[in-house]
Design an enzyme around this catalytic site. Structure first.
Site, mmCIF file in Angstrom:
data_model
loop_
_atom_site.group_PDB
_atom_site.id
_atom_site.type_symbol
_atom_site.label_atom_id
_atom_site.label_comp_id
_atom_site.label_asym_id
_atom_site.label_seq_id
_atom_site.Cartn_x
_atom_site.Cartn_y
_atom_site.Cartn_z
ATOM 1 N N GLY A 167 112.598 90.327 113.043
ATOM 2 C CA GLY A 167 113.862 90.976 113.397
ATOM 3 C C GLY A 167 114.448 90.485 114.710
ATOM 4 N N LEU A 197 115.235 90.641 104.774
ATOM 5 C CA LEU A 197 116.548 89.976 104.809
ATOM 6 C C LEU A 197 117.677 90.893 105.252
ATOM 7 C CD1 LEU A 197 116.162 87.784 101.599
ATOM 8 C CD2 LEU A 197 115.818 87.116 103.972
ATOM 9 N N CYS A 300 101.730 97.577 133.829
ATOM 10 C CA CYS A 300 102.220 98.455 134.904
ATOM 11 C C CYS A 300 102.891 99.676 134.269
ATOM 12 C CB CYS A 300 103.265 97.751 135.752
ATOM 13 S SG CYS A 300 102.646 96.494 136.857
ATOM 14 N N CYS A 314 104.557 100.553 111.346
ATOM 15 C CA CYS A 314 105.690 99.631 111.255
ATOM 16 C C CYS A 314 106.437 99.794 109.943
ATOM 17 C CB CYS A 314 105.194 98.204 111.382
ATOM 18 S SG CYS A 314 104.326 97.968 112.911
HETATM 19 ZN ZN LIG Z 1 101.077 95.037 136.054
#
Ligand SMILES: [Zn+2]
Length: 392
Positions: A167, A197, A300, A314
């Site tokens: 995608g 598609l 992070c 999914c």
């Molecule tokens: Zn990091």
């Protein structure tokens, strides 16, 4: 040469001092002078085709026919020493007389011209040129000062890896190829299915059942034969990630699964590769760039993946077909900015797009000093990898 021409030349020779190629070479090689030191400016007054066949390093090109129009831009200070050269020393002499009329006070013509320069074995460079086909194909880039010919060469020399030709990868690949990004790597182990598609526009109905990477390669080569496409018909995992990403300048993450994001994050940190990250879910899309040790990394923000029970499956996630087109093209745009070194890249900034409300928003993202990957005591090489939850 007629009498009148001879007379003009004779007068020019009386007015304009001439230096030999050796004298000019000595001047250029003195510390503090030359193109870097700007104690003098070397001006090539030949035609464009002669310039393209080779010229003296650091010279500026002002063809004789444009001299009066362009010299003040090339050499604004009329006290500057200007050393002119042409092919044989005649045109530069006449150009010198013209510059004196214009008020330049220290003008020299190189006798024997570029022919003599080459014959003496002095250094020269041959500028890189685009083919006629490239000049036409990329003409709209040439017209943008921030790209131009130099930028287009940068793109042609660049290597971008797309993780997934799905995608997000499909539209990103399509436009990166059109823009002339010279090498595109595509890693994808899946084959084209009918359900792809609705959004993966680089594939088509006749390619159902083919590997996505091969299908994308075919479309790219029809669009732009200039592009080298490298396909990897495999999944990214801990055994291949370091080797595959090593060849590329920028990585575009088009995956939709957590294990690959963590794997890619850690490997990209170790190798210092920027990752242009995008994601989509139903009507919402996100984009940011993870630039190692500059902005935050993926860990992070998310030190650990969600438990599999909480991660959306999914197959069930669903997405409005045009949405990955928008986010994928934003990824392509950010990639081109990184490659050209222009603009303000989305490092440490998260762009969100809500298709239903039609709103873009931006959040600042910060590095976590305690990040297990990029923090002060981070060890990206020692972090766990995760089992694949689902395919793209
Ligand atoms: Zn990091």
């Amino acid at each position: 040469m007629g009498d009148a021409s001879r007379e003009i030349l004779r007068k020019a020779r009386q007015q304009v001092p001439e230096w030999s190629a050796a004298q000019v070479n000595d001047l250029a090689n003195q510390p503090g002078t030359g193109p870097e030191g700007q104690d003098f400016v070397l001006v090539d007054v030949r035609e464009k085709n002669e310039w393209l066949e080779g010229h003296i390093p650091g010279a500026v090109h002002v063809p004789r026919g444009y001299l009066e129009l362009q010299i003040e831009e090339a050499v604004p200070d009329k006290e500057t020493k200007v050393v002119l050269y042409c092919a044989g020393g005649t045109r530069s002499l006449m150009a010198g007389a013209t510059l004196q009329q214009m008020g330049y006070t220290d003008v020299v013509s190189m006798s024997g011209g570029f022919g003599q320069w080459k014959a003496r074995g002095f250094n020269f460079v041959q500028p890189r040129t685009m083919t006629d086909v490239q000049t036409k194909r990329y003409s709209r880039h040439m017209l943008v000062p921030e790209v131009g010919e130099a930028g287009q060469f940068k793109l042609l020399d660049s290597k971008v890896l797309l993780i997934g030709a799905g995608g997000l990868g499909a539209p990103a690949l399509y436009y990166l190829a059109a823009a002339g990004v010279g090498t595109l790597g595509i890693i994808d182990a899946d084959v084209v299915e009918e359900s792809n598609l609705q959004r993966q526009i680089i594939h088509n109905t006749s390619r159902i059942g083919q590997y996505k990477a091969e299908s994308a390669k075919q479309t790219i080569q029809d669009l732009n034969p200039d592009i080298k496409v490298v396909t990897y018909l495999e999944r990214l995992d801990e055994t291949n990630v370091a080797q595959i990403i090593a060849d590329y300048d920028v990585i575009v993450d088009g995956t939709d699964n957590f294990p690959t994001r963590y794997l890619l994050n850690d490997a990209a940190l170790i190798q210092g590769k920027p990752v242009v990250h995008g994601s989509v879910f139903r009507f919402e899309g996100q984009l940011t760039i993870f630039k190692p040790y500059d902005g935050p990394c993926y860990r992070c923000l998310y030190p650990e993946p969600p438990p599999p029970a909480l991660a959306p499956s999914c197959a069930e996630a669903g997405v409005l077909g045009v949405l990955p087109g928008i986010i994928g093209l934003l990824q392509a745009t950010e990639t081109i900015k990184l490659l050209l070194g222009i603009g303000d890249p989305m490092v440490g900034r998260l762009l969100t797009y809500d298709a239903l409300s039609g709103e873009f928003n931006e959040l600042k993202l910060f590095r976590d000093p305690h990040c297990p990957a990029c923090g002060e005591n981070g060890h990206p090489e020692d972090l766990p990898t995760y089992a694949d939850v689902c395919a793209i």
